[in-house]
Design a protein around this motif. Structure first.
Motif, PDB file in Angstrom:
ATOM      1  N   SER A  85       0.818  -1.220   0.000  1.00  0.00           N
ATOM      2  CA  SER A  85       0.000   0.000   0.000  1.00  0.00           C
ATOM      3  C   SER A  85       0.846   1.262   0.000  1.00  0.00           C
ATOM      4  N   SER A  86       2.151   1.139   0.296  1.00  0.00           N
ATOM      5  CA  SER A  86       3.014   2.323   0.306  1.00  0.00           C
ATOM      6  C   SER A  86       3.324   2.819  -1.098  1.00  0.00           C
ATOM      7  N   MET A  87       3.040   2.011  -2.127  1.00  0.00           N
ATOM      8  CA  MET A  87       3.268   2.408  -3.530  1.00  0.00           C
ATOM      9  C   MET A  87       1.919   2.592  -4.214  1.00  0.00           C
ATOM     10  N   ASN A  88       1.729   3.779  -4.806  1.00  0.00           N
ATOM     11  CA  ASN A  88       0.440   4.067  -5.436  1.00  0.00           C
ATOM     12  C   ASN A  88       0.599   5.205  -6.439  1.00  0.00           C
ATOM     13  N   TRP A  89      -0.486   5.435  -7.214  1.00  0.00           N
ATOM     14  CA  TRP A  89      -0.497   6.548  -8.162  1.00  0.00           C
ATOM     15  C   TRP A  89      -0.534   7.868  -7.399  1.00  0.00           C
ATOM     16  N   LYS A  90       0.216   8.825  -7.888  1.00  0.00           N
ATOM     17  CA  LYS A  90       0.183  10.137  -7.244  1.00  0.00           C
ATOM     18  C   LYS A  90      -1.088  10.896  -7.604  1.00  0.00           C
ATOM     19  N   ASP A  91      -1.572  10.703  -8.818  1.00  0.00           N
ATOM     20  CA  ASP A  91      -2.782  11.392  -9.284  1.00  0.00           C
ATOM     21  C   ASP A  91      -3.559  10.413 -10.171  1.00  0.00           C
ATOM     22  N   ILE A  92      -4.530  10.918 -10.904  1.00  0.00           N
ATOM     23  CA  ILE A  92      -5.287  10.075 -11.831  1.00  0.00           C
ATOM     24  C   ILE A  92      -4.341   9.634 -12.950  1.00  0.00           C
ATOM     25  N   PRO A  93      -4.222   8.331 -13.200  1.00  0.00           N
ATOM     26  CA  PRO A  93      -3.196   7.840 -14.128  1.00  0.00           C
ATOM     27  C   PRO A  93      -3.283   8.399 -15.543  1.00  0.00           C
ATOM     28  N   ASP A  94      -4.501   8.640 -16.068  1.00  0.00           N
ATOM     29  CA  ASP A  94      -4.579   9.123 -17.456  1.00  0.00           C
ATOM     30  C   ASP A  94      -4.086  10.554 -17.584  1.00  0.00           C
ATOM     31  N   ARG A  95      -4.063  11.283 -16.477  1.00  0.00           N
ATOM     32  CA  ARG A  95      -3.541  12.647 -16.521  1.00  0.00           C
ATOM     33  C   ARG A  95      -2.081  12.725 -16.070  1.00  0.00           C
ATOM     34  N   ASP A  96      -1.740  11.932 -15.025  1.00  0.00           N
ATOM     35  CA  ASP A  96      -0.374  11.950 -14.503  1.00  0.00           C
ATOM     36  C   ASP A  96      -0.049  10.549 -13.990  1.00  0.00           C
ATOM     37  N   PRO A  97       0.691   9.767 -14.757  1.00  0.00           N
ATOM     38  CA  PRO A  97       0.999   8.386 -14.342  1.00  0.00           C
ATOM     39  C   PRO A  97       2.191   8.279 -13.391  1.00  0.00           C
ATOM     40  N   THR A  98       2.456   9.314 -12.636  1.00  0.00           N
ATOM     41  CA  THR A  98       3.603   9.314 -11.715  1.00  0.00           C
ATOM     42  C   THR A  98       3.356   8.347 -10.567  1.00  0.00           C
ATOM     43  N   LEU A  99       4.423   7.637 -10.168  1.00  0.00           N
ATOM     44  CA  LEU A  99       4.358   6.694  -9.049  1.00  0.00           C
ATOM     45  C   LEU A  99       4.938   7.374  -7.807  1.00  0.00           C
ATOM     46  N   GLU A 100       4.234   7.230  -6.687  1.00  0.00           N
ATOM     47  CA  GLU A 100       4.701   7.795  -5.421  1.00  0.00           C
ATOM     48  C   GLU A 100       4.936   6.669  -4.416  1.00  0.00           C
ATOM     49  N   ILE A 101       6.104   6.698  -3.765  1.00  0.00           N
ATOM     50  CA  ILE A 101       6.457   5.725  -2.717  1.00  0.00           C
ATOM     51  C   ILE A 101       6.506   6.487  -1.399  1.00  0.00           C
ATOM     52  N   ARG A 102       5.602   6.148  -0.508  1.00  0.00           N
ATOM     53  CA  ARG A 102       5.552   6.810   0.795  1.00  0.00           C
ATOM     54  C   ARG A 102       6.314   5.984   1.831  1.00  0.00           C
ATOM     55  N   GLN A 103       7.006   6.689   2.718  1.00  0.00           N
ATOM     56  CA  GLN A 103       7.795   6.029   3.769  1.00  0.00           C
ATOM     57  C   GLN A 103       8.754   4.994   3.163  1.00  0.00           C
ATOM     58  N   VAL A 104       9.707   5.501   2.417  1.00  0.00           N
ATOM     59  CA  VAL A 104      10.662   4.636   1.732  1.00  0.00           C
ATOM     60  C   VAL A 104      11.431   3.795   2.746  1.00  0.00           C
ATOM     61  N   GLY A 105      11.550   2.500   2.451  1.00  0.00           N
ATOM     62  CA  GLY A 105      12.314   1.583   3.285  1.00  0.00           C
ATOM     63  C   GLY A 105      13.365   0.860   2.469  1.00  0.00           C
ATOM     64  N   ILE A 106      14.208   0.118   3.161  1.00  0.00           N
ATOM     65  CA  ILE A 106      15.275  -0.608   2.471  1.00  0.00           C
ATOM     66  C   ILE A 106      14.690  -1.617   1.492  1.00  0.00           C
ATOM     67  N   ALA A 107      13.508  -2.172   1.804  1.00  0.00           N
ATOM     68  CA  ALA A 107      12.886  -3.165   0.930  1.00  0.00           C
ATOM     69  C   ALA A 107      12.429  -2.581  -0.397  1.00  0.00           C
ATOM     70  N   HIS A 108      12.318  -1.254  -0.511  1.00  0.00           N
ATOM     71  CA  HIS A 108      11.871  -0.625  -1.750  1.00  0.00           C
ATOM     72  C   HIS A 108      12.996  -0.495  -2.768  1.00  0.00           C
ATOM     73  N   GLU A 109      14.195  -0.774  -2.396  1.00  0.00           N
ATOM     74  CA  GLU A 109      15.324  -0.632  -3.315  1.00  0.00           C
ATOM     75  C   GLU A 109      15.198  -1.633  -4.462  1.00  0.00           C
ATOM     76  N   GLY A 110      15.418  -1.160  -5.687  1.00  0.00           N
ATOM     77  CA  GLY A 110      15.319  -2.036  -6.841  1.00  0.00           C
ATOM     78  C   GLY A 110      15.077  -1.260  -8.126  1.00  0.00           C
ATOM     79  N   ASN A 111      14.552  -1.959  -9.154  1.00  0.00           N
ATOM     80  CA  ASN A 111      14.312  -1.375 -10.482  1.00  0.00           C
ATOM     81  C   ASN A 111      12.819  -1.098 -10.689  1.00  0.00           C
ATOM     82  N   TYR A 112      12.531   0.069 -11.264  1.00  0.00           N
ATOM     83  CA  TYR A 112      11.157   0.510 -11.536  1.00  0.00           C
ATOM     84  C   TYR A 112      11.071   0.909 -13.014  1.00  0.00           C
TER      85      TYR A 112
END
Length: 307
Positions: A85-112
């Motif tokens: 649940s910490s990874m989600n769309w920042k806004d409506i995807p058809d207008r802005d497909p930006t990905l937001e990661i809240r409370q970044v942890g060591i487990a989030h490290e990797g390729n996107y």
């Protein structure tokens, strides 16, 4: 001949058109390296196009399984597969497909990787996310009066140095979560160190601290007293052992039982005979007294002995 040449020209034109079409349909916008500090929020942008038909985020973390976030404009629907649940769309995807990661942890490290499908073609954007863990910097004096600089649980390992580098030793300790603790001890030439400054360099930020160390006089006094008492106790113990060793031999000789069995002495024989002799003497005295009395009674009155 002319028809053959025209066919060759037409074939080359078709090939060029196909190549241009492929290049237009599939484009890789870039491959970027980004970093985020643990506990903060990170935003990963995606190529923005008008009339987006579909957007997909493909995430491959360093630890754990992959996950995907998807959006389809024709169904106006989003879906999620194995993503927290910490990874989600920042806004409506058809207008802005930006990905937001809240409370970044060591487990989030990797390729996107973001894939966008639009009328202009397909577009890709790839990021490699590195999570930074700021180390905890502490500075203290050890028992010998040497300054010690410690950068605990940092990722990556911190770099530590002293402003006035004299002689120092460095050690590292790795942890299961990927963080590293770095310790550097400053060894001074004298007992007192005035204003030793430690500098820590780290991608999350640099820090510096200063400290003045000296060996406490109280500690030195108690150390000397302890050493003196220790040697005095050893000398006293050796003296006691040396003194009691010959005396213990003498005591053992005194308490040793006689080698031969005791014999009866003449005095013991005398003590056994004396009671019988006394008894006989008393019997004789009584007998003599009775005899005298009897004789006196048989004699005439004028012949009684004078008393």
């Amino acid at each position: 001949m002319k028809a053959g040449a025209d066919m060759k020209i037409a074939g080359k034109t078709v090939c060029v058109f196909v190549l241009l079409t492929i290049t237009k349909v599939t484009r890789t916008v870039g491959n970027n390296s980004v970093s985020a500090t643990v506990g903060s929020s990170s935003v990963l942008t995606c190529p923005t196009r008008s009339n987006i038909a579909m957007v997909t985020w493909k995430i491959s973390p360093k630890d754990g399984g992959p996950c995907t976030l998807g959006y389809r404009a024709d169904q106006n629907k989003t879906d999620r597969t194995n993503c927290s649940s910490s990874m989600n769309w920042k806004d409506i995807p058809d207008r802005d497909p930006t990905l937001e990661i809240r409370q970044v942890g060591i487990a989030h490290e990797g390729n996107y990787t973001c894939e966008v499908v639009a009328p202009e073609g397909n577009f890709h954007e790839t990021y490699h996310l590195t999570v930074l863990v700021p180390p905890r910097l502490t500075l203290y004096c050890d028992d010998h009066g040497n300054p010690v600089c410690k950068a605990a649980a940092g990722k990556p390992a911190a770099q530590i140095s002293w402003v006035l580098e004299s002689n120092s030793t460095r050690s590292e300790e790795g942890h299961d979560n990927g963080t590293v603790t770095v310790l550097r001890k400053f060894t001074a030439y004298s007992t007192n160190v005035s204003n030793a400054t430690c500098i820590m360099s780290h991608p999350s930020g640099n820090q510096s601290k200063s400290i003045a160390c000296h060996l406490s006089r109280t500690k030195s006094f108690f150390l000397y007293v302890f050493i003196i008492l220790f040697f005095l106790s050893i000398i006293t113990f050796m003296a006691v052992v040396y003194y009691f060793k010959p005396h213990s031999d003498r005591l053992c000789h005194k308490n040793k039982p006689p080698a031969t069995a005791p014999t009866d002495s003449p005095q013991d024989d005398t003590m056994e005979v004396e009671p019988y002799t006394t008894y006989v003497q008393k019997e004789n005295v009584i007998y003599n007294s009775v005899s005298d009395l009897t004789v006196g009674q048989n004699l005439p009155q004028g012949l009684l002995p004078a008393t």
